[in-house]
Design an enzyme around this catalytic site. Structure first.
Site: not given
Ligand code: AHR
Length: 513
Positions: A185, A304
């Site tokens: 990210e 994610e």
């Molecule tokens: O999954 C929780 C968090 O969400 C992770 O660390 C990050 O990559 C995202 O913002």
């Protein structure tokens, strides 16, 4: 959030049809679609996968009950060690004798990191869980050299300082890690070492080129895409990063979470919202491919995704002088509606199997997770566990694009959304056809007709549904079993036409063979 009341006796019903034909294959069912994520965050590692002294713990301190549930969930790859955590992480802290490992501040989650679990430990856990590690390198506070170091430590057989250090630490054979995320990210201002797209793109390309000198084409490299379609930079970020990295990476990542606040109709539209996000990313990838006149394809690593009750955390995170070890963070308790959304998101990922080549449910244990644990106590399945486990177990062969005719419903935030979401898979070897369907409607049951006449001689093996009288019921340590997947009654298969009634807010799987 509450579903609007329906007058007693008014059994609302809508109708929809699906046509399934083996001629319309989108691409293979990829095992990598069923990945998950373990981050050094909250109780995911400590108290989640690792709890020495727990009644089920093995000689390495891994919780046996969590290992068992991970296998049952049908997870393929597991991304590690973060997440935001990785952008301030020194991987060397987590190797070697545990007593010598340094304790550090984890700035991403305002916690204290003991480093009692690290790289070699995690790879061992993966072998026990039967999953493949997907490692992330730190491109927040670190760069090319550290990425090369961890790669050499993991994968070089012997005879160099780092490979011999691994052997000294007990791993005689190389770990053979081929799946690598180039940071996490990096588009987000919250990320340690957040960078503008061009700067990150250049660093990711330099890192990828250098890593390929050691690992060649065997490596699967993921550049960071946007952390949400809501980011103001979404689109331009993908363009700029891919302009630098297109020829040296295999994937661009996508992250997306769905909050449950607001009307239930908005929440249940999540599959349609993810669908649009994927289409947009594909457009950005193909734009760069066309401008570069490239023959190569870059795919999406949706590494994610999940429901995350972001707007209503159960426990506030630590602040100020409080730097706890493994605090309970992001421990959302998932509802029946959340599970239906998760099932729908998996349907969406499968529908795009031609472009989404990898995905990770975030996360695996305790932190926005399908598996929960009590310290010193039991592990239990959240509602979201069920559609994931069943899809992973029964999607096989080719993903088929299905023709869906469905009425729509109005989502205040997302407009008109089809009430039915569906996908099918066909395993030519076994003859199995599996149809996954979600009734997103919050009010009405859905009378479904599935045209399977293109397949000869199919019989119904089972029809399983996940739903409940209260879409807001959630599983807990005390009661994780009141709402479980159950046979769907009243399903008929006649001359290749299947009919069934899908309850409102439900996820259903039809298995035929
Ligand atoms: O999954 C929780 C968090 O969400 C992770 O660390 C990050 O990559 C995202 O913002």
């Amino acid at each position: 959030m509450a579903p609007s009341p329906r007058p007693a006796g008014a059994a609302a019903i809508i109708t929809a049809t699906i046509t399934v034909n083996p001629a319309f294959a989108v691409g293979p069912v990829r095992r990598e679609t069923f990945g998950a994520f373990v981050e050094h965050l909250g109780r995911c590692v400590y108290g989640g996968i690792y709890e020495p002294g727990h009644a089920t713990a093995d000689e390495d301190g891994w919780r046996g009950d969590v290992l068992e549930l991970t296998r049952e969930l049908g997870v393929s790859t597991v991304r590690y060690p973060g997440g935001n955590f990785v952008s301030g992480y020194r991987w060397e802290d987590g190797i070697g004798p545990k007593v010598e490992r340094p304790v550090r501040l984890d700035l991403a989650w305002h916690s204290t990191e003991t480093n009692q679990v690290g790289l070699d430990d995690f790879v061992r856990w993966c072998a026990k869980a039967g999953v493949e590690p997907m490692m992330a390198v730190n491109l927040g506070t670190r760069g090319v050299q550290e990425a090369l170091d961890i790669l050499e430590y993991c994968n070089h057989p012997r005879g160099t300082a780092l490979s011999d250090l691994r052997r000294k630490n007990g791993a005689e054979e190389p770990h053979g890690v081929t799946f690598w995320c180039l940071g996490n990210e990096m588009d987000g201002p919250w990320q340690i070492g957040h960078k503008p797209a061009e700067v990150y793109g250049r660093l990711a390309a330099e890192t990828a080129r250098a890593m390929r000198l050691a690992g060649g084409d065997e490596l699967r490299l993921v550049a960071c895409g946007s952390s949400s379609p809501a980011m103001p930079t979404f689109g331009e970020w993908e363009r700029a990063v891919l302009a630098e990295t297109y020829e040296v990476v295999d994937y661009i990542s996508a992250h997306q979470y769905f909050d449950h606040s607001g009307p239930l109709e908005d929440h249940l539209a999540a599959g349609a919202v993810m669908d649009q996000f994927i289409r947009d990313i594909v457009a950005h990838i193909d734009h760069v491919k066309s401008v570069k006149k490239s023959d190569k394809d870059v795919h999406i690593s949706f590494d994610e995704w999940n429901v995350w009750h972001m707007s209503s955390p159960r426990v506030p995170g630590p602040t100020g002088s409080d730097w706890p070890e493994a605090p309970a963070l992001l421990e959302d308790l998932y509802t029946v509606a959340d599970a239906v959304v998760v099932g729908d998101l998996l349907i969406t990922l499968l529908r795009h199997t031609d472009r989404v080549h990898s995905a990770s449910l975030a996360q695996l244990v305790n932190v926005i997770a399908p598996i929960m644990t009590a310290p010193d106590g039991p592990a239990w399945r959240q509602t979201t566990f069920h559609p994931f486990a069943l899809t992973s177990a029964h999607a096989s062969g080719e993903v088929l694009q299905v023709a869906v005719q469905s009425p729509s419903f109005a989502s205040p935030a997302h407009g008109e959304v089809p009430a039915l979401s569906a996908v099918a898979t066909h395993d030519a070897e076994t003859g199995a056809v599996t149809v996954f369907a979600v009734n997103r409607g919050t009010e009405a049951a859905l009378s479904l007709t599935v045209d399977l006449t293109a397949f000869a001689g199919l019989g119904l093996v089972e029809a399983v549904t996940y739903t409940g009288p209260d879409p807001l019921w959630h599983a807990s340590e005390e009661d994780a079993t009141s709402v479980l997947p159950a046979p769907l009654d009243g399903v008929a298969l006649d001359g290749g036409t299947l009919t069934a009634v899908l309850p409102r807010v439900s996820w259903t799987m039809f298995r035929l063979g």
